[in-house]
Design an enzyme around this catalytic site. Structure first.
Site, PDB file in Angstrom:
ATOM      1  N   HIS A  34     -38.509  30.240  -3.875  1.00 33.17           N
ATOM      2  CA  HIS A  34     -37.233  30.088  -4.578  1.00 33.17           C
ATOM      3  C   HIS A  34     -37.367  29.075  -5.727  1.00 33.17           C
ATOM      4  O   HIS A  34     -36.981  29.346  -6.862  1.00 33.17           O
ATOM      5  CB  HIS A  34     -36.152  29.640  -3.595  1.00 33.17           C
ATOM      6  N   GLU A  35     -37.937  27.913  -5.407  1.00 36.62           N
ATOM      7  CA  GLU A  35     -38.039  26.862  -6.435  1.00 36.62           C
ATOM      8  C   GLU A  35     -38.905  27.311  -7.608  1.00 36.62           C
ATOM      9  O   GLU A  35     -38.606  27.005  -8.762  1.00 36.62           O
ATOM     10  CB  GLU A  35     -38.612  25.574  -5.827  1.00 36.62           C
ATOM     11  N   HIS A  77     -29.719  30.356 -10.503  1.00 36.66           N
ATOM     12  CA  HIS A  77     -29.267  30.926  -9.232  1.00 36.66           C
ATOM     13  C   HIS A  77     -28.618  32.296  -9.425  1.00 36.66           C
ATOM     14  O   HIS A  77     -27.895  32.521 -10.393  1.00 36.66           O
ATOM     15  CB  HIS A  77     -28.263  29.988  -8.560  1.00 36.66           C
ATOM     16  N   HIS A  86     -37.081  29.004 -10.265  1.00 40.16           N
ATOM     17  CA  HIS A  86     -36.508  28.081 -11.267  1.00 40.16           C
ATOM     18  C   HIS A  86     -37.594  27.626 -12.232  1.00 40.16           C
ATOM     19  O   HIS A  86     -37.374  27.570 -13.442  1.00 40.16           O
ATOM     20  CB  HIS A  86     -35.929  26.831 -10.592  1.00 40.16           C
TER      21      HIS A  86
END
Lengths: 367, 81
Positions: free
Chosen positions: A119-120, A129, A123
């Site tokens: 997930h990170e 998001h 980014h």
């Protein structure tokens, strides 16, 4: 999906990363593997490459820290915020920080480092998001078995909007022809007008009758609008429908047509927003109820009322003794329920409320 | 069920304010603001949050909203800086 406003991602496709320090919660080799695999999630679907370096500053610097850690976004102790990462840029841009006050693991206890890191790094590559609850870039943590992880379509579309798709040699999209005699784990099983369909990855086995040899097909060959890697399916004969689930969406099939209003949201069925996927589903013709399996619990849905029977689910081990704590696929045949978990299948008599046979998962397929 | 006490409400409000500061750029200057102005600012941020997560948009700290706020999550903000 969303991308960071005004940030179109990295201008290069060959990126470097460095693991600045380690968490004491896991062996260093486990951390290395989790991080490497988290990058692979993104490199599998884009032209991006990630090379680990050790002795100089990398594009993506990875570190574990607690509380205040020099970036104006202090961590908050156990739970709450687990990690954060910065959009592509020089300096701190792209860097990923993990809260050392969490318990990091490579399993389901604590927080799974691979899932959070994947997930990170979204980014770090420019994704903001997503509001799609089944997306990896949804802000809240949700454990799924890492071996069952597939990058959701929403994230694939998001990252490919920034970097394009990975160029791979064109290979004919024919299903391989694995023997149905080998142990198979099914994603979902359902009946369809007297046939039984066993879904696995991009394909499904079609058992037309008990006497015939099972056919093996690509899902897309029959239903172009359906996604691959579906997670649950069930037939509701009164409406001549099969409902197919993936993430927070479901598709309705009438025979070999997907209805035009598909996909729909699982929240319209009455699930709370904390549910992000359905592991298995089965309609019990004896009771008129449909059972939805989510983690170690199941929900009962009244098809006539089109509503959940209760706002809270039951534990599987309480409602279906002997079946185990999780169900990955389920269907009903001749009044009996069949629950799949890995290579095993449990035949369950709902009237007697007990397991009557334990079978191999592929027992319905003629070898 | 036990009734919610004023203390629970106060704790929920504090927790929600921290959450909105962290992830929804709620700005408070540390000085107690006028009830009306402060309330409407927080309410607007709650609406943004509810809308993002697909919850019913009420602007109030209902149980679904509080449950979502208590879930472990990524620390990056949900709205553009």
């Amino acid at each position: 999906y969303n991308i960071f406003p005004g940030n179109s991602g990295w201008k290069k496709s060959e990126l470097t990363y460095r693991i600045v320090n380690y968490t004491p919660d896991m062996a260093a080799a486990e951390v290395d593997a989790a991080i490497q695999r988290a990058f692979q999630v993104w490199s599998d679907v884009t032209p991006l490459t990630f090379t680990r370096i050790y002795n100089s500053v990398a594009d993506i610097e990875i570190s574990f820290a607690a509380q205040v850690h020099n970036d104006f976004y202090p961590f908050d102790g156990p739970h709450g915020t687990l990690a954060h990462a910065f959009a592509p840029n020089n300096g701190i841009g792209g860097d990923a920080h993990f809260d050392e006050d969490e318990t990091w693991t490579s399993g389901s206890r604590g927080y799974n480092l691979f899932l959070v890191a994947a997930h990170e790094f979204g980014h770090s590559l420019g994704l903001f998001h997503s509001s799609d609850p089944s997306a990896l870039m949804y802000p809240t943590y949700h454990f799924i078995e890492p071996s069952e992880f597939h990058l959701p379509d929403d994230d694939v579309r998001g990252i490919q909007s920034l970097y394009g798709a990975r160029e791979v040699p064109v290979v004919p999209e024919q299903p391989s022809n694995p023997s149905s005699c080998q142990p198979i784990t099914f994603d979902a099983v359902t009946t369809l007008r007297g046939e039984i369909l066993f879904f696995t990855n991009k394909t499904f086995w079609r058992q037309i009758s008990q006497e015939s040899q099972a056919e093996h097909h690509l899902i897309k060959t029959f239903w172009d609008a359906l996604p691959n890697h579906i997670q649950a399916a069930y037939e509701y004969q009164d409406k001549d429908q099969v409902l197919v689930f993936k993430g927070a969406k479901y598709w309705v099939i009438n025979g070999y047509e997907v209805t035009k209003d598909s996909p729909k949201s699982i929240y319209d069925l009455g699930f709370p927003r904390t549910v992000r996927r359905v592991d298995a589903a089965v309609h019990d013709e004896n009771t008129g109820k449909t059972y939805f399996f989510v983690g170690d619990k199941f929900w009962s849905f009244d098809e006539k009322k089109q509503a959940m029977d209760s706002v809270t689910p039951k534990k599987i081990i309480d409602g279906l003794p002997g079946v185990g704590s999780k169900v990955h696929a389920a269907f009903q045949k001749n009044g009996l329920l069949y629950f799949f978990d890995g290579h095993r299948q449990y035949e369950f008599n709902a009237a007697k409320k007990r397991v009557t046979r334990v079978l191999k998962s592929n027992s319905w397929l003629k070898c | 069920f036990p009734a919610e006490t004023p203390q629970d409400s106060e704790e929920n409000a504090k927790f929600a304010e921290e959450y909105l500061k962290n992830y929804y750029n709620l700005k408070t200057d540390g000085v107690r603001q006028g009830r009306k102005k402060s309330g409407s600012q927080i309410s607007e941020k709650i609406r943004q949050m509810q809308d993002f997560f697909g919850l019913e948009v009420t602007g109030r700290l209902d149980s679904d909203t509080m449950e979502m706020m208590h879930q472990p999550r990524c620390g990056f903000v949900d709205v553009g800086e």
